[in-house]
Motif scaffolding. Sequence first.
Motif, PDB file in Angstrom:
ATOM      1  N   SER A   1       0.843  -1.194   0.000  1.00  0.00           N
ATOM      2  CA  SER A   1       0.000   0.000   0.000  1.00  0.00           C
ATOM      3  C   SER A   1       0.880   1.247   0.000  1.00  0.00           C
ATOM      4  O   SER A   1       1.617   1.494   0.950  1.00  0.00           O
ATOM      5  CB  SER A   1      -0.903  -0.001   1.237  1.00  0.00           C
ATOM      6  OG  SER A   1      -1.647   1.178   1.288  1.00  0.00           O
ATOM      7  N   PRO A   2       0.802   2.060  -1.049  1.00  0.00           N
ATOM      8  CA  PRO A   2       1.679   3.237  -1.122  1.00  0.00           C
ATOM      9  C   PRO A   2       1.399   4.278  -0.029  1.00  0.00           C
ATOM     10  O   PRO A   2       2.309   4.981   0.395  1.00  0.00           O
ATOM     11  CB  PRO A   2       1.395   3.832  -2.499  1.00  0.00           C
ATOM     12  CG  PRO A   2       0.333   3.037  -3.127  1.00  0.00           C
ATOM     13  CD  PRO A   2      -0.017   1.906  -2.238  1.00  0.00           C
ATOM     14  N   GLU A   3       0.152   4.375   0.438  1.00  0.00           N
ATOM     15  CA  GLU A   3      -0.153   5.382   1.455  1.00  0.00           C
ATOM     16  C   GLU A   3       0.439   5.030   2.822  1.00  0.00           C
ATOM     17  O   GLU A   3       0.524   5.881   3.697  1.00  0.00           O
ATOM     18  CB  GLU A   3      -1.663   5.580   1.580  1.00  0.00           C
ATOM     19  CG  GLU A   3      -2.396   4.400   2.167  1.00  0.00           C
ATOM     20  CD  GLU A   3      -3.868   4.664   2.333  1.00  0.00           C
ATOM     21  OE1 GLU A   3      -4.246   5.770   2.743  1.00  0.00           O
ATOM     22  OE2 GLU A   3      -4.651   3.744   2.061  1.00  0.00           O
ATOM     23  N   LEU A   4       0.885   3.789   2.993  1.00  0.00           N
ATOM     24  CA  LEU A   4       1.419   3.362   4.290  1.00  0.00           C
ATOM     25  C   LEU A   4       2.946   3.359   4.342  1.00  0.00           C
ATOM     26  O   LEU A   4       3.519   3.095   5.384  1.00  0.00           O
ATOM     27  CB  LEU A   4       0.896   1.968   4.634  1.00  0.00           C
ATOM     28  CG  LEU A   4      -0.613   1.813   4.706  1.00  0.00           C
ATOM     29  CD1 LEU A   4      -0.981   0.374   5.011  1.00  0.00           C
ATOM     30  CD2 LEU A   4      -1.199   2.750   5.733  1.00  0.00           C
ATOM     31  N   ARG A   5       3.598   3.649   3.243  1.00  0.00           N
ATOM     32  CA  ARG A   5       5.056   3.548   3.199  1.00  0.00           C
ATOM     33  C   ARG A   5       5.757   4.560   4.095  1.00  0.00           C
ATOM     34  O   ARG A   5       6.851   4.310   4.572  1.00  0.00           O
ATOM     35  CB  ARG A   5       5.557   3.688   1.768  1.00  0.00           C
ATOM     36  CG  ARG A   5       5.198   2.487   0.948  1.00  0.00           C
ATOM     37  CD  ARG A   5       5.773   2.579  -0.436  1.00  0.00           C
ATOM     38  NE  ARG A   5       5.271   1.455  -1.209  1.00  0.00           N
ATOM     39  CZ  ARG A   5       6.050   0.597  -1.810  1.00  0.00           C
ATOM     40  NH1 ARG A   5       7.343   0.738  -1.750  1.00  0.00           N
ATOM     41  NH2 ARG A   5       5.535  -0.391  -2.497  1.00  0.00           N
ATOM     42  N   GLN A   6       5.158   5.710   4.332  1.00  0.00           N
ATOM     43  CA  GLN A   6       5.799   6.736   5.154  1.00  0.00           C
ATOM     44  C   GLN A   6       5.427   6.640   6.629  1.00  0.00           C
ATOM     45  O   GLN A   6       5.855   7.463   7.432  1.00  0.00           O
ATOM     46  CB  GLN A   6       5.423   8.130   4.627  1.00  0.00           C
ATOM     47  CG  GLN A   6       5.853   8.371   3.201  1.00  0.00           C
ATOM     48  CD  GLN A   6       7.362   8.242   3.031  1.00  0.00           C
ATOM     49  OE1 GLN A   6       8.126   8.714   3.872  1.00  0.00           O
ATOM     50  NE2 GLN A   6       7.796   7.599   1.960  1.00  0.00           N
ATOM     51  N   GLU A   7       4.638   5.655   6.990  1.00  0.00           N
ATOM     52  CA  GLU A   7       4.194   5.512   8.374  1.00  0.00           C
ATOM     53  C   GLU A   7       5.216   4.731   9.184  1.00  0.00           C
ATOM     54  O   GLU A   7       5.932   3.890   8.654  1.00  0.00           O
ATOM     55  CB  GLU A   7       2.834   4.804   8.431  1.00  0.00           C
ATOM     56  CG  GLU A   7       1.755   5.475   7.622  1.00  0.00           C
ATOM     57  CD  GLU A   7       1.379   6.847   8.133  1.00  0.00           C
ATOM     58  OE1 GLU A   7       1.530   7.112   9.335  1.00  0.00           O
ATOM     59  OE2 GLU A   7       0.911   7.662   7.318  1.00  0.00           O
TER      60      GLU A   7
ATOM     61  N   HIS B   1      -7.687   7.510   9.728  1.00  0.00           N
ATOM     62  CA  HIS B   1      -7.973   6.708   8.537  1.00  0.00           C
ATOM     63  C   HIS B   1      -6.845   5.706   8.276  1.00  0.00           C
ATOM     64  O   HIS B   1      -7.096   4.545   7.967  1.00  0.00           O
ATOM     65  CB  HIS B   1      -8.175   7.619   7.322  1.00  0.00           C
ATOM     66  CG  HIS B   1      -8.259   6.884   6.033  1.00  0.00           C
ATOM     67  ND1 HIS B   1      -9.353   6.117   5.702  1.00  0.00           N
ATOM     68  CD2 HIS B   1      -7.385   6.769   5.005  1.00  0.00           C
ATOM     69  CE1 HIS B   1      -9.149   5.566   4.509  1.00  0.00           C
ATOM     70  NE2 HIS B   1      -7.959   5.951   4.071  1.00  0.00           N
ATOM     71  N   VAL B   2      -5.606   6.165   8.404  1.00  0.00           N
ATOM     72  CA  VAL B   2      -4.461   5.268   8.195  1.00  0.00           C
ATOM     73  C   VAL B   2      -4.465   4.168   9.245  1.00  0.00           C
ATOM     74  O   VAL B   2      -4.220   2.996   8.941  1.00  0.00           O
ATOM     75  CB  VAL B   2      -3.138   6.064   8.220  1.00  0.00           C
ATOM     76  CG1 VAL B   2      -1.934   5.137   8.246  1.00  0.00           C
ATOM     77  CG2 VAL B   2      -3.066   7.000   7.034  1.00  0.00           C
TER      78      VAL B   2
ATOM     79  N   THR C   1      -7.036   1.710   8.228  1.00  0.00           N
ATOM     80  CA  THR C   1      -6.613   1.000   7.020  1.00  0.00           C
ATOM     81  C   THR C   1      -5.603  -0.087   7.364  1.00  0.00           C
ATOM     82  O   THR C   1      -5.691  -1.211   6.866  1.00  0.00           O
ATOM     83  CB  THR C   1      -5.997   1.988   6.003  1.00  0.00           C
ATOM     84  OG1 THR C   1      -6.970   2.991   5.703  1.00  0.00           O
ATOM     85  CG2 THR C   1      -5.559   1.282   4.745  1.00  0.00           C
TER      86      THR C   1
END
Length: 173
Positions: free
Chosen positions: A37-43, A64-65, A68
């Motif tokens: 998941s690209p939106e989770l790479r910076q977490e 939201h993250v 997810t």
Amino acid sequence: MWPLPYDDGSWFDRRTDPANDPDLRLTGQVVERLLESPELRQERITVEAQNRVVTLTGSVTSPHVRATVAALVRDTPGVVDICNRLRLTRAAFDDVRPDPFDALVAGWATASEPLPVWSTRRKVIIILATLANVLAAGLALVLLPEHGVFGLFFVVPCVAVATVLAASVGRHP
């Protein structure tokens, strides 16, 4: 994202064979799903598995993250349960809208009515009901062993008076 617990990029301990340890395999599967998941790479998320229960720790940038990540982990085959210990970063609190339920409860706390003041009449009725109950109990202890059923002719009216008085307390302010 912190997908791997070791600096050299490996997700397993060199002393154990990940093929033989189901928890290590499950940890690897979860990490791979999160990396897809690209939106989770910076977490900043740490994944641990023990007895097929996945524990998520770290900090994320939004609710939201957090949801997810939990959904992705829960949908991973082999995961029995998750322990979502992900915290929101300070910036995430600025974007969060207040929960409507919390606002409703806060309104109740400020608009609560004061407790009613008991009138003298109510206090007298409560005292009389208590005395009638004590009298009924005393008569029952004294009369029933000596007179048997005939003692009930004195006990039952006292209980009836106490019941009527106790019921009237709710009707009088």
